[in-house]
Design a protein around this motif. Structure first.
Motif, mmCIF file in Angstrom:
data_model
loop_
_atom_site.group_PDB
_atom_site.id
_atom_site.type_symbol
_atom_site.label_atom_id
_atom_site.label_comp_id
_atom_site.label_asym_id
_atom_site.label_seq_id
_atom_site.Cartn_x
_atom_site.Cartn_y
_atom_site.Cartn_z
ATOM 1 N N GLY A 181 16.582 -15.774 -9.360
ATOM 2 C CA GLY A 181 15.757 -15.984 -10.544
ATOM 3 C C GLY A 181 15.944 -14.887 -11.574
ATOM 4 O O GLY A 181 16.008 -15.153 -12.779
ATOM 5 N N ARG A 182 16.046 -13.643 -11.096
ATOM 6 C CA ARG A 182 16.241 -12.534 -12.031
ATOM 7 C C ARG A 182 17.626 -12.589 -12.653
ATOM 8 O O ARG A 182 17.800 -12.336 -13.854
ATOM 9 N N LEU A 183 18.652 -12.919 -11.817
ATOM 10 C CA LEU A 183 20.025 -13.010 -12.323
ATOM 11 C C LEU A 183 20.155 -14.090 -13.395
ATOM 12 O O LEU A 183 20.922 -13.947 -14.356
ATOM 13 N N LYS A 184 19.393 -15.160 -13.230
ATOM 14 C CA LYS A 184 19.475 -16.261 -14.197
ATOM 15 C C LYS A 184 18.987 -15.837 -15.574
ATOM 16 O O LYS A 184 19.538 -16.266 -16.609
ATOM 17 N N ASP A 186 18.995 -12.687 -16.634
ATOM 18 C CA ASP A 186 19.782 -11.523 -17.079
ATOM 19 C C ASP A 186 21.141 -12.022 -17.566
ATOM 20 O O ASP A 186 22.156 -11.913 -16.873
ATOM 21 N N LYS A 187 21.150 -12.563 -18.766
ATOM 22 C CA LYS A 187 22.319 -13.298 -19.278
ATOM 23 C C LYS A 187 23.611 -12.492 -19.241
ATOM 24 O O LYS A 187 24.649 -12.974 -18.786
ATOM 25 N N ASP A 188 23.592 -11.272 -19.737
ATOM 26 C CA ASP A 188 24.812 -10.457 -19.752
ATOM 27 C C ASP A 188 24.855 -9.442 -18.599
ATOM 28 O O ASP A 188 25.735 -8.578 -18.561
ATOM 29 N N LEU A 189 23.876 -9.539 -17.720
ATOM 30 C CA LEU A 189 23.772 -8.658 -16.545
ATOM 31 C C LEU A 189 23.630 -7.179 -16.921
ATOM 32 O O LEU A 189 23.906 -6.297 -16.101
ATOM 33 N N SER A 190 23.173 -6.918 -18.132
ATOM 34 C CA SER A 190 22.977 -5.522 -18.559
ATOM 35 C C SER A 190 21.821 -4.883 -17.781
ATOM 36 O O SER A 190 21.877 -3.691 -17.423
ATOM 37 N N ARG A 191 20.782 -5.674 -17.533
ATOM 38 C CA ARG A 191 19.668 -5.158 -16.758
ATOM 39 C C ARG A 191 20.106 -4.858 -15.320
ATOM 40 O O ARG A 191 19.695 -3.861 -14.723
ATOM 41 N N SER A 192 20.958 -5.698 -14.767
ATOM 42 C CA SER A 192 21.471 -5.478 -13.404
ATOM 43 C C SER A 192 22.258 -4.180 -13.336
ATOM 44 O O SER A 192 22.122 -3.412 -12.369
ATOM 45 N N ARG A 193 23.065 -3.939 -14.365
ATOM 46 C CA ARG A 193 23.849 -2.697 -14.390
ATOM 47 C C ARG A 193 22.932 -1.479 -14.529
ATOM 48 O O ARG A 193 23.208 -0.416 -13.967
ATOM 49 N N GLU A 194 21.848 -1.648 -15.267
ATOM 50 C CA GLU A 194 20.895 -0.553 -15.419
ATOM 51 C C GLU A 194 20.220 -0.230 -14.082
ATOM 52 O O GLU A 194 20.037 0.945 -13.728
ATOM 53 N N ILE A 195 19.882 -1.282 -13.315
ATOM 54 C CA ILE A 195 19.273 -1.085 -12.002
ATOM 55 C C ILE A 195 20.236 -0.351 -11.070
ATOM 56 O O ILE A 195 19.840 0.578 -10.350
ATOM 57 N N VAL A 196 21.502 -0.747 -11.079
ATOM 58 C CA VAL A 196 22.506 -0.087 -10.236
ATOM 59 C C VAL A 196 22.655 1.371 -10.626
ATOM 60 O O VAL A 196 22.722 2.259 -9.755
ATOM 61 N N ARG A 197 22.692 1.631 -11.920
ATOM 62 C CA ARG A 197 22.831 3.019 -12.388
ATOM 63 C C ARG A 197 21.657 3.870 -11.922
ATOM 64 O O ARG A 197 21.825 4.991 -11.436
ATOM 65 N N ASP A 198 20.451 3.332 -12.063
ATOM 66 C CA ASP A 198 19.261 4.065 -11.640
ATOM 67 C C ASP A 198 19.252 4.288 -10.117
ATOM 68 O O ASP A 198 18.806 5.332 -9.626
ATOM 69 N N ALA A 199 19.740 3.297 -9.375
ATOM 70 C CA ALA A 199 19.798 3.426 -7.914
ATOM 71 C C ALA A 199 20.785 4.512 -7.501
ATOM 72 O O ALA A 199 20.509 5.300 -6.570
ATOM 73 N N LYS A 200 21.908 4.585 -8.181
ATOM 74 C CA LYS A 200 22.895 5.627 -7.877
ATOM 75 C C LYS A 200 22.308 7.015 -8.147
ATOM 76 O O LYS A 200 22.505 7.948 -7.365
#
Length: 328
Positions: A181-184, A186-200
């Motif tokens: 649902g979240r991926l749907k 997140d059209k350009d997946l910019s939010r997903s990349r932000e989450i990964v960056r914060d997790a790292k």
């Protein structure tokens, strides 16, 4: 003049009776102090016995200069022998009960450690915050109690760092990184990349916090209310235990970093192939078997690394319980 002699004899008798009571009280004090010290001390038995002799001799010295020297060498010898015997007897009786305090401390440490481990995951085996506070108040007495308190405070500190890490991951939305649902949305997946960056960043920062905590914990050894020889023994045991667990701790953090990187690969792949997947009925669907296989391969790699982390943790718990049983 003759009438004075009976009075003088009476004074001498009273004086003779008085020193015996004083010596008796001192004997009880030396015995009690040596018994308690032996029962609650981690000091080597021979060193402890020598300390008891010095203590008894110091007490005798005070008694001698205040009372015994006026009563003659015989009383001096008797009082010295009596106080040394009290030290030996106190050591002997205390040593026979020494394991009681040791066992009490070890049992409490083992109980808290296993409770810590069991409460660190939920019913599905997923990491969660440790909500039950660790009671650092020692059940054992003396130096055994100091060791118990030190270990439980260390355990509480580890729980605090670990809880902070898990809470940080929740705040950045790590649990929903692959939520369909979240991926749907997140059209350009910019939010997903932000989450990964914060997790790292969270992995790096909390790994550093754990390193700092370990150094601070070792420094606290100097504050323990124990003999220098015991403190040195604690420090050696701390270094030995940390040397054995450091490789496991490093591997676990390295795996944590690689897991985040594997999720990053998934997000990058989904971004590159944005038109080859979609979300329907809350599920992630791929238009080609190749893309599905690639996605599943990343998940399999993550599962493998997570399983290795669990294996490291279980091995650490088993080794700890073995040591506690052996020391008991």
């Amino acid at each position: 003049m003759e009438g004075l002699y009976p009075r003088r004899a009476m004074q001498e008798n009273n004086q003779g009776s008085g020193w015996k009571w004083i010596l008796f009280l001192l004997w009880l004090g030396v015995y009690g102090a040596c018994h308690y010290r032996t029962q609650t001390s981690w000091t080597r038995p021979l060193d402890l016995l020598w300390q008891h002799f010095l203590f008894a001799f110091a007490i005798w010295g005070a008694f001698y200069f205040l009372s015994a020297r006026r009563l003659g060498p015989k009383v001096a010898r008797i009082s010295l022998a009596a106080l040394l015997f009290a030290a030996i007897l106190g050591f002997s009786s205390g040593f026979s009960r020494r394991h009681e305090e040791s066992d009490k401390a070890m049992a409490e440490i083992k109980k808290q450690f296993n409770s810590f481990y069991k409460s660190s995951t939920d019913k599905d085996g997923m990491p969660k915050t440790i909500d039950n506070p660790i009671d650092a108040a020692p059940k054992a007495k003396g130096e055994f109690g100091e060791f118990e308190r030190f270990f439980k405070e260390m355990l509480g500190g580890i729980a605090e760092v670990r809880n902070g890490y898990i809470i940080e991951l929740k705040k950045i939305g790590w649990e929903g990184i692959l939520d369909p649902g979240r991926l749907k949305t997140d059209k350009d997946l910019s939010r997903s990349r932000e989450i990964v960056r914060d997790a790292k960043n969270a992995v790096v920062n909390n790994r550093m916090k754990m390193e700092i905590f370990i150094k601070q914990t070792k420094a606290k050894l100097q504050d323990l209310d124990v003999d220098d020889s015991v403190r040195k023994k604690f420090a050696e045991g701390f270094d030995e235990g940390f040397a054995q667990s450091r490789a496991q701790l490093e591997e676990s953090w390295n795996l944590e970093q690689k897991i985040v990187e594997e999720f990053e690969k998934i997000i990058d792949r989904l971004a590159e192939t944005r038109g080859s997947w979609d979300v329907e009925n809350g599920k992630l669907l791929f238009s080609s078997q190749a893309e599905l296989d690639t996605f599943n391969a990343h998940l399999a790699a993550i599962d493998k690394m997570s399983a290795r982390q669990t294996e490291i943790q279980e091995k650490s718990v088993q080794e700890f319980n073995r040591k506690m049983t052996r020391n008991n």
